[in-house]
Design an enzyme around this catalytic site. Sequence first.
Site, PDB file in Angstrom:
ATOM      1  N   ARG A 181       0.816  -1.309  -0.065  1.00 52.90           N
ATOM      2  CA  ARG A 181       0.033   0.167  -0.158  1.00 52.90           C
ATOM      3  C   ARG A 181       0.780   1.453   0.100  1.00 52.90           C
ATOM      4  NH1 ARG A 181      -5.289   0.316   3.293  1.00 52.90           N
ATOM      5  NH2 ARG A 181      -4.471  -1.780   4.179  1.00 52.90           N
ATOM      6  N   GLY A 213      -1.515  -5.972   3.789  1.00 52.86           N
ATOM      7  CA  GLY A 213      -1.131  -6.229   5.146  1.00 52.86           C
ATOM      8  C   GLY A 213      -2.307  -7.318   5.360  1.00 52.86           C
ATOM      9  N   ASP A 215      -5.329  -6.983   5.476  1.00 54.12           N
ATOM     10  CA  ASP A 215      -6.573  -6.535   5.040  1.00 54.12           C
ATOM     11  C   ASP A 215      -6.447  -7.395   3.431  1.00 54.12           C
ATOM     12  OD1 ASP A 215      -7.697  -4.810   6.674  1.00 54.12           O
ATOM     13  OD2 ASP A 215      -6.576  -3.155   5.830  1.00 54.12           O
ATOM     14  N   GLY A 216      -5.527  -8.240   3.275  1.00 56.56           N
ATOM     15  CA  GLY A 216      -5.493  -9.085   2.139  1.00 56.56           C
ATOM     16  C   GLY A 216      -4.736  -8.124   0.927  1.00 56.56           C
ATOM     17  N   ASP A 237       5.387 -12.140  13.054  1.00 52.39           N
ATOM     18  CA  ASP A 237       6.533 -11.465  12.558  1.00 52.39           C
ATOM     19  C   ASP A 237       6.260 -11.203  11.021  1.00 52.39           C
ATOM     20  OD1 ASP A 237       8.833 -10.663  11.593  1.00 52.39           O
ATOM     21  OD2 ASP A 237      10.078 -12.109  12.324  1.00 52.39           O
ATOM     22  N   SER A 239       7.835  -9.963   8.922  1.00 53.41           N
ATOM     23  CA  SER A 239       8.972  -9.622   7.906  1.00 53.41           C
ATOM     24  C   SER A 239       8.909 -10.723   6.942  1.00 53.41           C
ATOM     25  CB  SER A 239      10.341  -9.480   8.617  1.00 53.41           C
ATOM     26  OG  SER A 239      10.593 -10.344   9.633  1.00 53.41           O
ATOM     27  N   ASP A 243       7.471 -10.653   0.311  1.00 55.80           N
ATOM     28  CA  ASP A 243       8.388 -11.490  -0.373  1.00 55.80           C
ATOM     29  C   ASP A 243       7.615 -12.854  -0.775  1.00 55.80           C
ATOM     30  OD1 ASP A 243      10.252  -9.731  -0.896  1.00 55.80           O
ATOM     31  OD2 ASP A 243      11.526 -10.354   0.493  1.00 55.80           O
TER      32      ASP A 243
HETATM   33  P1  ATP Z   1       6.912  -6.835   4.376  1.00 59.01           P
HETATM   34  O1  ATP Z   1       7.664  -5.696   3.962  1.00 59.01           O
HETATM   35  O2  ATP Z   1       6.542  -6.642   6.097  1.00 59.01           O
HETATM   36  O3  ATP Z   1       7.415  -8.179   4.021  1.00 59.01           O
HETATM   37  P2  ATP Z   1       4.673  -5.938   2.855  1.00 59.01           P
HETATM   38  O4  ATP Z   1       4.591  -4.607   3.100  1.00 59.01           O
HETATM   39  O5  ATP Z   1       5.662  -5.945   1.416  1.00 59.01           O
HETATM   40  O6  ATP Z   1       5.506  -6.801   3.622  1.00 59.01           O
HETATM   41  P3  ATP Z   1       2.090  -6.814   3.174  1.00 59.01           P
HETATM   42  O7  ATP Z   1       1.057  -6.067   2.563  1.00 59.01           O
HETATM   43  O8  ATP Z   1       2.324  -6.013   4.575  1.00 59.01           O
HETATM   44  O9  ATP Z   1       3.351  -6.666   2.313  1.00 59.01           O
HETATM   45  O10 ATP Z   1       2.008  -8.062   3.079  1.00 59.01           O
HETATM   46  C1  ATP Z   1       1.886  -9.040   2.081  1.00 59.01           C
HETATM   47  C2  ATP Z   1       0.686  -9.956   2.364  1.00 59.01           C
HETATM   48  O11 ATP Z   1       0.840 -10.883   3.521  1.00 59.01           O
HETATM   49  C3  ATP Z   1      -0.776  -9.290   2.169  1.00 59.01           C
HETATM   50  O12 ATP Z   1      -1.360  -9.004   1.151  1.00 59.01           O
HETATM   51  C4  ATP Z   1      -1.351 -10.588   2.908  1.00 59.01           C
HETATM   52  O13 ATP Z   1      -1.842 -11.445   2.039  1.00 59.01           O
HETATM   53  C5  ATP Z   1      -0.350 -11.354   3.920  1.00 59.01           C
HETATM   54  N1  ATP Z   1      -0.495 -10.631   5.188  1.00 59.01           N
HETATM   55  C6  ATP Z   1       0.297  -9.343   5.895  1.00 59.01           C
HETATM   56  N2  ATP Z   1      -0.257  -9.321   7.112  1.00 59.01           N
HETATM   57  C7  ATP Z   1      -1.154 -10.161   7.314  1.00 59.01           C
HETATM   58  C8  ATP Z   1      -1.949 -10.436   8.409  1.00 59.01           C
HETATM   59  N3  ATP Z   1      -1.888  -9.530   9.651  1.00 59.01           N
HETATM   60  N4  ATP Z   1      -2.876 -11.353   8.412  1.00 59.01           N
HETATM   61  C9  ATP Z   1      -3.127 -12.194   7.249  1.00 59.01           C
HETATM   62  N5  ATP Z   1      -2.226 -11.879   6.242  1.00 59.01           N
HETATM   63  C10 ATP Z   1      -1.407 -11.047   6.202  1.00 59.01           C
END
Ligand code: ATP
Length: 301
Positions: A181, A213, A215-216, A237, A239, A243
């Site tokens: 996002r 995150g 929210d899918g 976690d 992190s 990826d």
């Molecule tokens: P990061 O930098 O922490 O690796 P990001 O910011 O690139 O992550 P996010 O949008 O946070 O990516 O998460 C990627 C995917 O992981 C989301 O689209 C969702 O499918 C899954 N996800 C992340 N957080 C959650 C959560 N709290 N519950 C369920 N699924 C999650």
Amino acid sequence: MTIHVVGNVCVDMSFHLKRLPRAGETLNAQSAGEGLGGKGANQAVAAARTGAAVTLWAPVGNDPAGLWMGERLAAEITTLRLSRLDLPSDRSVVLVDGRGENLIVTAAACADAFDPTAEGALAAEWRTGDVLLMQGNLPIAATVACLRQARASGLFTVLNPSPLPEDVRDLAMVSLLIANRPEAERLTGEADPQLAARRLHALGAEAVVITLGGDGALLQDGSASLHIPPRQAEVIDTSGAGDCFAGTLTGLLHRGMPLAKAAEVASAAAALCVGRPGTMAAFPTRAELFALVPSLKTDIA
Ligand code: ATP
């Protein structure tokens, strides 16, 4: 057919703390560990665990850390094309707090010096119908050149622009853009993910996935948009969730799964990842992915 992942690999040092430190503060960690990381390595491993044939093109230092990373990667990735540079191998420090939030700092001499198209080896090896998956760790000019060359050669190109390059205004060389996002907002100036996804499509990306995150995710495929629901997870976690999502999604597309279904499974895989500690160590194993999608196992046998 092959997924060519072109990106960085590094040694990750992780520290688990009750809370993240403030400027000038020193904190004792509750636990610490060292592992293999880097967005290129992470996404290559996640893609390979879907059963896809993966070749990883990445720079490492001509040092013990570079050798160690090569050995670790060989256990997961079908084909390794590591360039050994006379530089220190890249390293990251990952701080994770009690709520699963993280802070990451990286020293990236190898990634900063790497030009995957320089020697022509990559273009000599890829074939029409292969997939190219890239992230934002390599120099932006090299990344754009590589994506353009791949697109012109008939590859399906996937870009996860993280960390975010300063300026990307033309996405015509991208078949599928996967951004979280904040990245989508900074690329487009649109805080609403739906508007951001449409804008990214208008900039040239054929399909767009914005991860949200807990929210899918939001999928924009041509003019159709679809919300991909999150899978319930207890957050330990976060992190590597992004990826895990990007690598799994690309692997499943390459295995022939339609985009919406692949995004749904990638979302379930990433939910498993946030429910346990570590980055690559938290990704679903091949057996766990096959349990999510039994037909993957049949197809590969
Ligand atoms: P990061 O930098 O922490 O690796 P990001 O910011 O690139 O992550 P996010 O949008 O946070 O990516 O998460 C990627 C995917 O992981 C989301 O689209 C969702 O499918 C899954 N996800 C992340 N957080 C959650 C959560 N709290 N519950 C369920 N699924 C999650």
